[in-house]
Write a protein that holds these residues in place. Structure first.
Motif, PDB file in Angstrom:
ATOM      1  N   MET A   1       1.655  -1.195  -0.311  1.00  0.00           N
ATOM      2  CA  MET A   1       0.354   0.463   0.014  1.00  0.00           C
ATOM      3  C   MET A   1       0.738   1.142   0.447  1.00  0.00           C
ATOM      4  O   MET A   1       2.109   1.173   1.558  1.00  0.00           O
ATOM      5  N   ARG A   2       0.696   2.454  -1.033  1.00  0.00           N
ATOM      6  CA  ARG A   2       1.364   3.440  -0.977  1.00  0.00           C
ATOM      7  C   ARG A   2       0.495   4.415  -0.738  1.00  0.00           C
ATOM      8  O   ARG A   2      -0.747   5.209   0.052  1.00  0.00           O
ATOM      9  N   LEU A   3       0.961   5.026   0.074  1.00  0.00           N
ATOM     10  CA  LEU A   3       1.135   6.207   1.372  1.00  0.00           C
ATOM     11  C   LEU A   3       2.114   7.798   1.229  1.00  0.00           C
ATOM     12  O   LEU A   3       2.940   7.682   0.796  1.00  0.00           O
ATOM     13  N   LEU A   4       0.973   8.749   1.292  1.00  0.00           N
ATOM     14  CA  LEU A   4       1.990  10.280   1.122  1.00  0.00           C
ATOM     15  C   LEU A   4       1.159  10.644   3.043  1.00  0.00           C
ATOM     16  O   LEU A   4       0.782  10.941   3.065  1.00  0.00           O
ATOM     17  N   VAL A   5       2.517  11.340   2.994  1.00  0.00           N
ATOM     18  CA  VAL A   5       2.685  11.506   4.155  1.00  0.00           C
ATOM     19  C   VAL A   5       3.238  13.632   3.728  1.00  0.00           C
ATOM     20  O   VAL A   5       4.529  13.875   2.914  1.00  0.00           O
ATOM     21  N   VAL A   6       2.518  14.754   4.021  1.00  0.00           N
ATOM     22  CA  VAL A   6       2.320  15.702   4.487  1.00  0.00           C
ATOM     23  C   VAL A   6       2.575  16.747   5.489  1.00  0.00           C
ATOM     24  O   VAL A   6       1.896  17.043   5.826  1.00  0.00           O
ATOM     25  N   GLU A   7       4.422  16.691   5.517  1.00  0.00           N
ATOM     26  CA  GLU A   7       4.952  17.259   6.517  1.00  0.00           C
ATOM     27  C   GLU A   7       5.868  18.024   6.770  1.00  0.00           C
ATOM     28  O   GLU A   7       6.927  17.413   6.373  1.00  0.00           O
ATOM     29  N   ASP A   8       5.869  19.457   7.011  1.00  0.00           N
ATOM     30  CA  ASP A   8       6.886  20.863   7.279  1.00  0.00           C
ATOM     31  C   ASP A   8       7.624  19.988   8.300  1.00  0.00           C
ATOM     32  O   ASP A   8       8.471  20.528   8.254  1.00  0.00           O
ATOM     33  N   ASP A   9       7.633  19.571  10.150  1.00  0.00           N
ATOM     34  CA  ASP A   9       8.368  18.835  10.890  1.00  0.00           C
ATOM     35  C   ASP A   9       9.237  17.994  10.756  1.00  0.00           C
ATOM     36  O   ASP A   9       8.511  17.221  10.953  1.00  0.00           O
ATOM     37  N   PRO A  10      10.334  18.309  10.609  1.00  0.00           N
ATOM     38  CA  PRO A  10      11.182  17.100  10.216  1.00  0.00           C
ATOM     39  C   PRO A  10      11.308  15.946  10.636  1.00  0.00           C
ATOM     40  O   PRO A  10      11.396  15.091  10.946  1.00  0.00           O
ATOM     41  N   GLN A  11      11.685  16.745  12.054  1.00  0.00           N
ATOM     42  CA  GLN A  11      11.385  15.375  13.092  1.00  0.00           C
ATOM     43  C   GLN A  11       9.928  14.542  13.437  1.00  0.00           C
ATOM     44  O   GLN A  11      10.248  12.955  13.182  1.00  0.00           O
ATOM     45  N   LEU A  12       9.601  15.206  13.207  1.00  0.00           N
ATOM     46  CA  LEU A  12       7.665  14.483  13.124  1.00  0.00           C
ATOM     47  C   LEU A  12       7.862  13.963  11.865  1.00  0.00           C
ATOM     48  O   LEU A  12       7.254  12.413  12.038  1.00  0.00           O
ATOM     49  N   ALA A  13       7.752  14.152  10.511  1.00  0.00           N
ATOM     50  CA  ALA A  13       7.992  13.631   9.305  1.00  0.00           C
ATOM     51  C   ALA A  13       8.708  11.988   9.217  1.00  0.00           C
ATOM     52  O   ALA A  13       8.473  11.285   8.710  1.00  0.00           O
ATOM     53  N   SER A  14      10.246  12.337   9.675  1.00  0.00           N
ATOM     54  CA  SER A  14      11.177  11.729   9.631  1.00  0.00           C
ATOM     55  C   SER A  14       9.932   9.986  10.723  1.00  0.00           C
ATOM     56  O   SER A  14      10.546   8.726  10.478  1.00  0.00           O
ATOM     57  N   PHE A  15       9.526  10.547  11.662  1.00  0.00           N
ATOM     58  CA  PHE A  15       8.882   9.548  13.041  1.00  0.00           C
ATOM     59  C   PHE A  15       7.948   8.887  12.359  1.00  0.00           C
ATOM     60  O   PHE A  15       7.570   8.005  12.095  1.00  0.00           O
ATOM     61  N   ILE A  16       6.701   9.043  11.550  1.00  0.00           N
ATOM     62  CA  ILE A  16       5.963   9.021  10.456  1.00  0.00           C
ATOM     63  C   ILE A  16       6.447   7.953   9.800  1.00  0.00           C
ATOM     64  O   ILE A  16       6.066   7.389   9.240  1.00  0.00           O
ATOM     65  N   VAL A  17       7.296   8.618   8.691  1.00  0.00           N
ATOM     66  CA  VAL A  17       7.818   7.473   7.332  1.00  0.00           C
ATOM     67  C   VAL A  17       7.976   6.705   7.780  1.00  0.00           C
ATOM     68  O   VAL A  17       7.800   5.201   7.556  1.00  0.00           O
ATOM     69  N   LYS A  18       8.765   7.261   9.054  1.00  0.00           N
ATOM     70  CA  LYS A  18      10.347   5.522   9.813  1.00  0.00           C
ATOM     71  C   LYS A  18       9.431   4.132  10.047  1.00  0.00           C
ATOM     72  O   LYS A  18       8.987   3.295   9.181  1.00  0.00           O
ATOM     73  N   GLY A  19       7.779   5.289  10.401  1.00  0.00           N
ATOM     74  CA  GLY A  19       6.854   3.576  11.270  1.00  0.00           C
ATOM     75  C   GLY A  19       6.164   3.154   9.729  1.00  0.00           C
ATOM     76  O   GLY A  19       5.505   1.952  10.079  1.00  0.00           O
ATOM     77  N   PHE A  20       5.498   3.666   9.306  1.00  0.00           N
ATOM     78  CA  PHE A  20       4.202   3.242   8.488  1.00  0.00           C
ATOM     79  C   PHE A  20       5.388   2.332   6.763  1.00  0.00           C
ATOM     80  O   PHE A  20       5.137   1.534   6.789  1.00  0.00           O
ATOM     81  N   LYS A  21       7.073   2.304   7.224  1.00  0.00           N
ATOM     82  CA  LYS A  21       7.670   2.119   6.308  1.00  0.00           C
ATOM     83  C   LYS A  21       8.033   0.582   7.181  1.00  0.00           C
ATOM     84  O   LYS A  21       8.007  -0.208   6.660  1.00  0.00           O
ATOM     85  N   GLN A  22       8.853   0.687   8.321  1.00  0.00           N
ATOM     86  CA  GLN A  22       8.144  -0.976   8.900  1.00  0.00           C
ATOM     87  C   GLN A  22       6.826  -1.724   9.082  1.00  0.00           C
ATOM     88  O   GLN A  22       7.522  -2.726   9.413  1.00  0.00           O
ATOM     89  N   SER A  23       6.287  -0.373   8.942  1.00  0.00           N
ATOM     90  CA  SER A  23       4.644  -1.079   8.773  1.00  0.00           C
ATOM     91  C   SER A  23       4.462  -1.548   7.718  1.00  0.00           C
ATOM     92  O   SER A  23       3.395  -2.349   7.214  1.00  0.00           O
ATOM     93  N   GLY A  24       5.279  -1.746   6.332  1.00  0.00           N
ATOM     94  CA  GLY A  24       5.007  -2.418   5.003  1.00  0.00           C
ATOM     95  C   GLY A  24       4.560  -1.622   3.999  1.00  0.00           C
ATOM     96  O   GLY A  24       4.449  -2.238   3.316  1.00  0.00           O
ATOM     97  N   PHE A  25       4.513  -0.451   4.421  1.00  0.00           N
ATOM     98  CA  PHE A  25       4.159   1.117   3.292  1.00  0.00           C
ATOM     99  C   PHE A  25       5.095   1.351   2.635  1.00  0.00           C
ATOM    100  O   PHE A  25       6.159   1.095   3.125  1.00  0.00           O
ATOM    101  N   ALA A  26       4.820   1.717   0.963  1.00  0.00           N
ATOM    102  CA  ALA A  26       5.549   2.802   0.701  1.00  0.00           C
ATOM    103  C   ALA A  26       5.149   3.692   0.956  1.00  0.00           C
ATOM    104  O   ALA A  26       3.719   4.393   0.834  1.00  0.00           O
ATOM    105  N   VAL A  27       5.927   5.279   1.088  1.00  0.00           N
ATOM    106  CA  VAL A  27       5.636   6.561   1.818  1.00  0.00           C
ATOM    107  C   VAL A  27       6.301   7.040   0.974  1.00  0.00           C
ATOM    108  O   VAL A  27       7.585   7.398   0.300  1.00  0.00           O
ATOM    109  N   ASP A  28       5.753   8.109   0.489  1.00  0.00           N
ATOM    110  CA  ASP A  28       6.277   9.485  -0.316  1.00  0.00           C
ATOM    111  C   ASP A  28       5.949  10.676   0.638  1.00  0.00           C
ATOM    112  O   ASP A  28       4.790  10.329   0.940  1.00  0.00           O
TER     113      ASP A  28
END
Length: 224
Positions: A1-28
């Motif tokens: 499953m492919r997910l788009l994350v739109v977030e300008d806070d670098p630390q929060l964005a990294s936290f979200i993206v890493k979590g979803f990738k570890q859960s099996g998502f492809a993330v942009d």
């Protein structure tokens, strides 16, 4: 499953993206609203996580533009504002869910999975079947000839990608882009390693191999 994350806070964005990738998502990931809108209009996503306060174009305007363009990707809005009026405004703009910061990732994941489940009821089946292989998208379970197969998140994502492209050749570059979301490096062997792991689980105990290598081209999932 492919997910788009739109977030300008670098630390929060990294936290979200890493979590979803570890859960099996492809993330942009996009760091501003205008870039996020361009991605959402150009690419099909199973869901999007969009911060409301964004540079370039705010999250509510982004969602409104998507709906004007008939893009019905499920959107979960993130905001530091927790009042009822703010939540109502977000939902009325076209958002499908609203989550207040700070939040636990497990809740964000559960909410996004719920959005994907709701969307999948009308946009695609919840199970993929190719020959004797069956993949349950919602339960995250795989069987071959009725035998359960234990796949890790990235292995599941690769098999899903191969099944969605069954009978067609997929290149290493395509797999890298979909599973890891980075440009093709001809020197890397991560694809070969992952394919080998999946092949050991999907083909090893069966007489007929399904995942085939076409030298110099890529891989194909045999449908016959």
């Amino acid at each position: 499953m492919r997910l788009l994350v739109v977030e300008d806070d670098p630390q929060l964005a990294s936290f979200i993206v890493k979590g979803f990738k570890q859960s099996g998502f492809a993330v942009d990931h996009c760091a501003d609203g205008s870039e996020g809108l361009a991605h959402a209009l150009a690419e099909p996503y199973d869901a999007a996580v969009v911060d409301i306060m964004l540079p370039g174009l705010d999250g509510l305007s982004l969602v409104q533009e998507l709906r004007k363009n008939k893009v019905m990707t499920p959107v979960l809005l993130l905001s530091a504002k927790s009042s009822v009026d703010d939540r109502v405004r977000g939902l009325r703009s076209g958002g499908d869910d609203y989550l207040t910061k700070p939040f636990a990732f497990v809740e964000l994941l559960a909410r996004v999975e719920a959005l994907v489940r709701r969307g999948s009821r009308t946009t695609e089946p919840s199970t993929l079947t190719v020959a004797d292989i069956s993949l349950d998208l919602l339960g995250r379970k795989v069987t071959r000839a009725g035998k359960p197969l234990e796949l890790q998140a990235r292995e599941f994502a690769l098999l899903e990608y191969l099944m969605r492209n069954a009978g067609r050749v997929v290149t290493k570059a395509m797999i890298l882009s979909h599973i890891w979301d980075y440009a093709f490096d001809p020197q890397t062997n991560v694809v070969d390693v992952l394919v080998c792991r999946v092949r050991n689980k999907v083909d090893k105990s069966f007489a007929k191999p399904r995942i085939k290598t076409l030298r110099g081209l890529g891989y194909i999932l045999d449908t016959e």
